[in-house]
Design a protein around this motif. Structure first.
Motif, mmCIF file in Angstrom:
data_model
loop_
_atom_site.group_PDB
_atom_site.id
_atom_site.type_symbol
_atom_site.label_atom_id
_atom_site.label_comp_id
_atom_site.label_asym_id
_atom_site.label_seq_id
_atom_site.Cartn_x
_atom_site.Cartn_y
_atom_site.Cartn_z
ATOM 1 N N GLU A 30 0.828 -1.210 0.000
ATOM 2 C CA GLU A 30 0.000 0.000 0.000
ATOM 3 C C GLU A 30 0.860 1.257 0.000
ATOM 4 O O GLU A 30 1.871 1.337 0.701
ATOM 5 C CB GLU A 30 -0.908 -0.020 1.228
ATOM 6 N N LYS A 31 0.464 2.215 -0.814
ATOM 7 C CA LYS A 31 1.164 3.494 -0.870
ATOM 8 C C LYS A 31 0.451 4.501 0.024
ATOM 9 O O LYS A 31 -0.759 4.420 0.236
ATOM 10 C CB LYS A 31 1.195 4.012 -2.309
ATOM 11 N N SER A 32 1.211 5.447 0.533
ATOM 12 C CA SER A 32 0.609 6.506 1.353
ATOM 13 C C SER A 32 -0.266 7.392 0.472
ATOM 14 O O SER A 32 0.118 7.758 -0.643
ATOM 15 C CB SER A 32 1.696 7.355 2.017
ATOM 16 N N GLY A 36 -4.957 15.207 1.483
ATOM 17 C CA GLY A 36 -6.258 15.612 0.994
ATOM 18 C C GLY A 36 -7.048 14.520 0.313
ATOM 19 O O GLY A 36 -8.237 14.686 0.029
ATOM 20 N N ASN A 37 -6.395 13.376 0.025
ATOM 21 C CA ASN A 37 -7.104 12.266 -0.627
ATOM 22 C C ASN A 37 -7.745 11.391 0.444
ATOM 23 O O ASN A 37 -7.080 10.614 1.110
ATOM 24 C CB ASN A 37 -6.143 11.429 -1.471
ATOM 25 N N THR A 38 -9.020 11.552 0.623
ATOM 26 C CA THR A 38 -9.729 10.762 1.642
ATOM 27 C C THR A 38 -10.724 9.804 0.992
ATOM 28 O O THR A 38 -11.592 9.257 1.658
ATOM 29 C CB THR A 38 -10.484 11.711 2.595
ATOM 30 N N ILE A 39 -10.596 9.635 -0.324
ATOM 31 C CA ILE A 39 -11.558 8.789 -1.040
ATOM 32 C C ILE A 39 -11.004 7.394 -1.303
ATOM 33 O O ILE A 39 -11.575 6.390 -0.903
ATOM 34 C CB ILE A 39 -11.967 9.457 -2.372
ATOM 35 N N ASN A 40 -9.839 7.335 -1.970
ATOM 36 C CA ASN A 40 -9.296 6.046 -2.371
ATOM 37 C C ASN A 40 -7.879 5.818 -1.843
ATOM 38 O O ASN A 40 -7.127 6.760 -1.588
ATOM 39 C CB ASN A 40 -9.279 5.922 -3.893
ATOM 40 N N LYS A 41 -7.530 4.551 -1.720
ATOM 41 C CA LYS A 41 -6.175 4.133 -1.411
ATOM 42 C C LYS A 41 -5.599 3.441 -2.638
ATOM 43 O O LYS A 41 -6.341 2.913 -3.468
ATOM 44 C CB LYS A 41 -6.159 3.180 -0.215
ATOM 45 N N THR A 42 -4.277 3.417 -2.753
ATOM 46 C CA THR A 42 -3.631 2.738 -3.868
ATOM 47 C C THR A 42 -2.567 1.777 -3.360
ATOM 48 O O THR A 42 -2.018 1.946 -2.269
ATOM 49 C CB THR A 42 -2.971 3.742 -4.844
ATOM 50 N N ALA A 43 -2.283 0.762 -4.174
ATOM 51 C CA ALA A 43 -1.246 -0.214 -3.848
ATOM 52 C C ALA A 43 -0.609 -0.674 -5.146
ATOM 53 O O ALA A 43 -1.276 -0.754 -6.184
ATOM 54 C CB ALA A 43 -1.837 -1.396 -3.089
ATOM 55 N N GLU A 44 0.685 -0.971 -5.113
ATOM 56 C CA GLU A 44 1.400 -1.389 -6.311
ATOM 57 C C GLU A 44 1.957 -2.800 -6.155
ATOM 58 O O GLU A 44 2.280 -3.243 -5.060
ATOM 59 C CB GLU A 44 2.548 -0.424 -6.619
ATOM 60 N N THR A 45 2.077 -3.494 -7.280
ATOM 61 C CA THR A 45 2.689 -4.810 -7.303
ATOM 62 C C THR A 45 3.042 -5.160 -8.736
ATOM 63 O O THR A 45 2.814 -4.365 -9.657
ATOM 64 C CB THR A 45 1.758 -5.881 -6.702
ATOM 65 N N SER A 68 -10.152 -1.241 -8.943
ATOM 66 C CA SER A 68 -9.740 -0.980 -10.321
ATOM 67 C C SER A 68 -8.228 -1.080 -10.404
ATOM 68 O O SER A 68 -7.528 -1.107 -9.391
ATOM 69 C CB SER A 68 -10.213 0.402 -10.782
ATOM 70 N N CYS A 69 -7.721 -1.129 -11.633
ATOM 71 C CA CYS A 69 -6.293 -1.363 -11.836
ATOM 72 C C CYS A 69 -5.796 -0.498 -12.981
ATOM 73 O O CYS A 69 -6.471 -0.357 -14.005
ATOM 74 C CB CYS A 69 -6.070 -2.848 -12.137
ATOM 75 N N THR A 70 -4.609 0.067 -12.830
ATOM 76 C CA THR A 70 -3.962 0.826 -13.897
ATOM 77 C C THR A 70 -2.627 0.173 -14.230
ATOM 78 O O THR A 70 -1.846 -0.153 -13.330
ATOM 79 C CB THR A 70 -3.708 2.283 -13.480
ATOM 80 N N LEU A 71 -2.378 -0.056 -15.517
ATOM 81 C CA LEU A 71 -1.123 -0.665 -15.952
ATOM 82 C C LEU A 71 -0.065 0.435 -16.056
ATOM 83 O O LEU A 71 -0.193 1.359 -16.862
ATOM 84 C CB LEU A 71 -1.322 -1.359 -17.299
ATOM 85 N N LEU A 72 0.961 0.355 -15.228
ATOM 86 C CA LEU A 72 1.971 1.416 -15.172
ATOM 87 C C LEU A 72 3.091 1.217 -16.188
ATOM 88 O O LEU A 72 3.523 2.160 -16.835
ATOM 89 C CB LEU A 72 2.563 1.499 -13.760
ATOM 90 N N LEU A 84 -3.262 -0.755 -8.007
ATOM 91 C CA LEU A 84 -4.641 -1.041 -7.637
ATOM 92 C C LEU A 84 -5.208 0.149 -6.881
ATOM 93 O O LEU A 84 -4.499 0.811 -6.115
ATOM 94 C CB LEU A 84 -4.710 -2.296 -6.760
ATOM 95 N N GLU A 85 -6.480 0.408 -7.091
ATOM 96 C CA GLU A 85 -7.143 1.524 -6.403
ATOM 97 C C GLU A 85 -8.450 1.021 -5.797
ATOM 98 O O GLU A 85 -9.207 0.303 -6.461
ATOM 99 C CB GLU A 85 -7.417 2.662 -7.377
ATOM 100 N N TYR A 86 -8.701 1.400 -4.551
ATOM 101 C CA TYR A 86 -9.876 0.900 -3.842
ATOM 102 C C TYR A 86 -10.287 1.907 -2.761
ATOM 103 O O TYR A 86 -9.485 2.757 -2.343
ATOM 104 C CB TYR A 86 -9.580 -0.470 -3.214
ATOM 105 N N PRO A 87 -11.528 1.835 -2.305
ATOM 106 C CA PRO A 87 -12.035 2.819 -1.349
ATOM 107 C C PRO A 87 -11.265 2.840 -0.031
ATOM 108 O O PRO A 87 -10.814 1.795 0.461
ATOM 109 C CB PRO A 87 -13.489 2.382 -1.126
ATOM 110 N N GLN A 88 -11.139 4.010 0.518
ATOM 111 C CA GLN A 88 -10.380 4.245 1.747
ATOM 112 C C GLN A 88 -10.851 3.372 2.909
ATOM 113 O O GLN A 88 -10.050 2.917 3.726
ATOM 114 C CB GLN A 88 -10.516 5.724 2.129
ATOM 115 N N GLN A 89 -12.155 3.105 2.976
ATOM 116 C CA GLN A 89 -12.694 2.413 4.148
ATOM 117 C C GLN A 89 -12.492 0.900 4.114
ATOM 118 O O GLN A 89 -12.798 0.203 5.079
ATOM 119 C CB GLN A 89 -14.192 2.712 4.314
#
Length: 301
Positions: A30-32, A36-45, A68-72, A84-89
């Motif tokens: 998980e990335k920090s 101000g971003n209180t909606i989604n969290k992101t993680a990389e692999t 959801s997923c973004t190809l980097l 990967l991106e997903y809701p904060q909660q």
């Protein structure tokens, strides 16, 4: 090895609507979140991407309502770096559990795909730390009552963590085994386990490794002097015949696939001729091979 297999195989849709399969090679870190971003969290692999047409760099894929997923970027070995991106909660492990499936070994062919009970059947009874894409299968032979029986006999049981990676299935394609490049896997050996092994050795006891992953982790942590220390990091130890074992005395392991680095490790411990004799016996007597198959005990000392 108390690693725990996570649902690493994801099914999704590309922006074009086409199907895509995403095979996570490591549990995402998980990335920090930006200020101000209180909606989604992101993680990389890193992952393997499978689709009729390869998604382009920067393209997005939808896995579920909450993921959801973004190809980097793509790497030369065919793997991809994804975000990967997903809701904060939500907790990521929880989301993957909801939408992912357990990545069974490629030699288990099942037209219906994975089943719900694969999540428990393809897992050791002592699995604790999430991060593997394959089970340390020698441990599948142990049940709670078996472990209790061993403790009753005075056997001390200690755990470590090695997150088994996709590379464990990679065949050796080089003619010379020393030209094969071994994959890296994350290990964690707690101080308590290291101390138990050092004390057992001091008393003249024997160290039994359950599985080749345990062998690699402990020999890696011996630091060239035979004394296991608490260790955390990436292990790329490649054990082939001629290797001098400093920690392991005996080994419980499955019957492995041909052309695998695991066969080299076992051969290094017991000798190639002895190993081939064991396999000839297993074939003659119709033993079951691989993940859900039979095991052998190698007693070297």
């Amino acid at each position: 090895n108390d690693t725990k297999v996570f649902p690493a195989r994801l099914q999704g849709r590309k922006e074009s609507g086409g199907k895509v399969e995403i095979f996570l090679l490591h549990f995402p870190f998980e990335k920090s979140s930006p200020p101000g971003n209180t909606i989604n969290k992101t993680a990389e692999t890193t992952a393997l991407i499978k689709s009729s047409r390869r998604p382009s760099k920067g393209s997005a894929m939808v896995i579920s309502a909450n993921l959801s997923c973004t190809l980097l970027e793509y790497f030369e070995n065919g793997q991809a770096k994804i975000q990967l991106e997903y809701p904060q909660q939500f907790d990521l492990a929880e989301i993957l559990s909801d939408c992912g499936s357990v990545p069974l070994p490629p030699y288990i062919e099942r037209s219906s795909g994975t089943l719900e009970n694969d999540r428990t059947r393809y897992q050791t009874v002592y699995a604790q730390h999430t991060g593997a894409v394959a089970a340390p299968t020698a441990g599948l032979h142990f049940t709670g009552p078996v472990l209790d029986s061993l403790r009753a006999k005075g056997v001390e049981i200690a755990t470590l963590t090695l997150h088994v990676g996709y590379g464990t299935f990679a065949p050796v394609r080089t003619e010379m085994i020393n030209e094969h490049v071994i994959h890296e896997e994350y290990i964690s050996i707690p101080q308590e386990t290291a101390a138990k092994i050092v004390e057992a050795k001091r008393k003249g006891g024997k160290v039994w490794a359950v599985g080749t992953t345990t062998v690699r982790a402990l020999e890696f942590a011996a630091n060239g002097n035979g004394k296991v220390t608490a260790t955390e990091g990436w292990c790329d130890l490649y054990i082939v015949p001629g290797f001098k074992f400093q920690v392991i005395d005996n080994l419980i392991t499955n019957f492995h696939l041909p052309k695998s680095s695991l066969l080299f490790l076992v051969s290094a411990l017991c000798g190639r001729e002895t190993l081939m004799n064991c396999y000839n016996e297993a074939i003659a007597r119709d033993y079951r091979f691989y993940s859900y198959g039979d095991a052998m005990a190698i007693i070297s000392g």
